[in-house]
Design a protein around this motif. Sequence first.
Motif, PDB file in Angstrom:
ATOM      1  N   LYS A  53      19.226  29.304  22.289  1.00  0.00           N
ATOM      2  CA  LYS A  53      20.637  28.929  22.117  1.00  0.00           C
ATOM      3  C   LYS A  53      21.475  30.129  21.692  1.00  0.00           C
ATOM      4  N   LEU A  54      20.956  30.915  20.762  1.00  0.00           N
ATOM      5  CA  LEU A  54      21.698  32.088  20.293  1.00  0.00           C
ATOM      6  C   LEU A  54      21.871  33.118  21.404  1.00  0.00           C
ATOM      7  N   ASN A  55      20.830  33.341  22.166  1.00  0.00           N
ATOM      8  CA  ASN A  55      20.920  34.317  23.257  1.00  0.00           C
ATOM      9  C   ASN A  55      21.861  33.857  24.366  1.00  0.00           C
ATOM     10  N   ALA A  56      22.141  32.568  24.434  1.00  0.00           N
ATOM     11  CA  ALA A  56      23.091  32.047  25.420  1.00  0.00           C
ATOM     12  C   ALA A  56      24.538  32.283  24.996  1.00  0.00           C
ATOM     13  N   LEU A  57      24.771  32.587  23.732  1.00  0.00           N
ATOM     14  CA  LEU A  57      26.126  32.851  23.241  1.00  0.00           C
ATOM     15  C   LEU A  57      26.609  34.222  23.700  1.00  0.00           C
ATOM     16  N   ASP A  58      27.919  34.331  23.927  1.00  0.00           N
ATOM     17  CA  ASP A  58      28.496  35.599  24.371  1.00  0.00           C
ATOM     18  C   ASP A  58      28.272  36.711  23.355  1.00  0.00           C
ATOM     19  N   ASP A  62      24.851  41.165  24.675  1.00  0.00           N
ATOM     20  CA  ASP A  62      24.505  42.589  24.646  1.00  0.00           C
ATOM     21  C   ASP A  62      23.408  42.903  23.627  1.00  0.00           C
ATOM     22  N   TYR A  63      23.186  41.987  22.708  1.00  0.00           N
ATOM     23  CA  TYR A  63      22.214  42.213  21.626  1.00  0.00           C
ATOM     24  C   TYR A  63      21.258  41.018  21.540  1.00  0.00           C
ATOM     25  N   PRO A  64      20.330  40.886  22.458  1.00  0.00           N
ATOM     26  CA  PRO A  64      19.457  39.710  22.465  1.00  0.00           C
ATOM     27  C   PRO A  64      18.574  39.636  21.209  1.00  0.00           C
ATOM     28  N   ILE A  65      18.253  38.415  20.862  1.00  0.00           N
ATOM     29  CA  ILE A  65      17.427  38.120  19.692  1.00  0.00           C
ATOM     30  C   ILE A  65      16.020  37.815  20.158  1.00  0.00           C
ATOM     31  N   THR A  66      15.045  38.271  19.398  1.00  0.00           N
ATOM     32  CA  THR A  66      13.653  37.940  19.695  1.00  0.00           C
ATOM     33  C   THR A  66      13.179  36.876  18.709  1.00  0.00           C
ATOM     34  N   ALA A  67      12.096  36.217  19.038  1.00  0.00           N
ATOM     35  CA  ALA A  67      11.531  35.220  18.121  1.00  0.00           C
ATOM     36  C   ALA A  67      11.097  35.886  16.821  1.00  0.00           C
ATOM     37  N   GLN A  68      10.578  37.108  16.917  1.00  0.00           N
ATOM     38  CA  GLN A  68      10.134  37.822  15.707  1.00  0.00           C
ATOM     39  C   GLN A  68      11.316  38.161  14.803  1.00  0.00           C
ATOM     40  N   SER A  69      12.433  38.600  15.395  1.00  0.00           N
ATOM     41  CA  SER A  69      13.599  38.933  14.576  1.00  0.00           C
ATOM     42  C   SER A  69      14.192  37.676  13.939  1.00  0.00           C
ATOM     43  N   TYR A  70      14.141  36.567  14.663  1.00  0.00           N
ATOM     44  CA  TYR A  70      14.630  35.298  14.130  1.00  0.00           C
ATOM     45  C   TYR A  70      13.788  34.861  12.929  1.00  0.00           C
ATOM     46  N   VAL A  71      12.476  34.935  13.068  1.00  0.00           N
ATOM     47  CA  VAL A  71      11.578  34.537  11.965  1.00  0.00           C
ATOM     48  C   VAL A  71      11.731  35.496  10.787  1.00  0.00           C
ATOM     49  N   ALA A  72      11.897  36.782  11.051  1.00  0.00           N
ATOM     50  CA  ALA A  72      12.100  37.747   9.971  1.00  0.00           C
ATOM     51  C   ALA A  72      13.356  37.413   9.174  1.00  0.00           C
ATOM     52  N   SER A 138      19.622  40.711  14.597  1.00  0.00           N
ATOM     53  CA  SER A 138      20.098  41.500  15.729  1.00  0.00           C
ATOM     54  C   SER A 138      20.826  42.730  15.196  1.00  0.00           C
ATOM     55  N   PRO A 139      20.121  43.863  15.125  1.00  0.00           N
ATOM     56  CA  PRO A 139      20.772  45.071  14.592  1.00  0.00           C
ATOM     57  C   PRO A 139      22.049  45.458  15.349  1.00  0.00           C
ATOM     58  N   GLY A 140      22.038  45.328  16.637  1.00  0.00           N
ATOM     59  CA  GLY A 140      23.223  45.674  17.417  1.00  0.00           C
ATOM     60  C   GLY A 140      24.412  44.798  17.071  1.00  0.00           C
ATOM     61  N   HIS A 141      24.184  43.505  16.960  1.00  0.00           N
ATOM     62  CA  HIS A 141      25.257  42.572  16.594  1.00  0.00           C
ATOM     63  C   HIS A 141      25.721  42.850  15.163  1.00  0.00           C
ATOM     64  N   PHE A 142      24.787  43.171  14.279  1.00  0.00           N
ATOM     65  CA  PHE A 142      25.127  43.477  12.890  1.00  0.00           C
ATOM     66  C   PHE A 142      26.101  44.647  12.827  1.00  0.00           C
ATOM     67  N   TYR A 143      25.821  45.705  13.571  1.00  0.00           N
ATOM     68  CA  TYR A 143      26.677  46.893  13.528  1.00  0.00           C
ATOM     69  C   TYR A 143      28.030  46.668  14.196  1.00  0.00           C
ATOM     70  N   SER A 144      28.148  45.609  14.970  1.00  0.00           N
ATOM     71  CA  SER A 144      29.433  45.317  15.605  1.00  0.00           C
ATOM     72  C   SER A 144      30.365  44.542  14.676  1.00  0.00           C
TER      73      SER A 144
END
Length: 179
Positions: A53-58, A62-72, A138-144
Amino acid sequence: MSLETQPNPHVTKLQKKIAWICQSVRWMLIIWLAWILGIIVTSYFGADAAVAKLNALDAFKDYPITAQSYVASLWVHLFSWLCSTPIGFAGWQLTKFYLSGDILSEAAALRMKRLCQFALFATIVGMATRPIAAWLLSPGHFYSREIWSFIAPQDLLNLLFGVFILSLAHIYHAAAEIN
């Protein structure tokens, strides 16, 4: 002649007046902690669906989320929750004092002070963990985003309320020392 002391009728009357408040606070503490833990646990077990669901959001195209990053990021939220659990224990102890008739004593004031200290600590930890969890997600989204966007108005309200109750605890403690 009995050595037992008779209960103070004023204290007994006060205990009856505040019993429902103390019990309500106890239940609210339990519900609050269980609710947050429930959100974290259900998010953990629904990680794959949440990531999709998160990766489907605009915002995350550009900054896809992985299952590992979500659990972290969930582990960071669990740490924040663990830092909040002392609020439940301190609140339970404070209401226990009140229910036993120990309302305006130094010990009750110290319990109130401890509760406020835990609440302030948990608020600060919550404020600090939000950007960490976002960076892990999502480091990329964080920096944005701007760093101030991770602080919510209710954080400041929680800090203000905690400091206010802490000041009341100091006042109660000083008043109890005078008696």
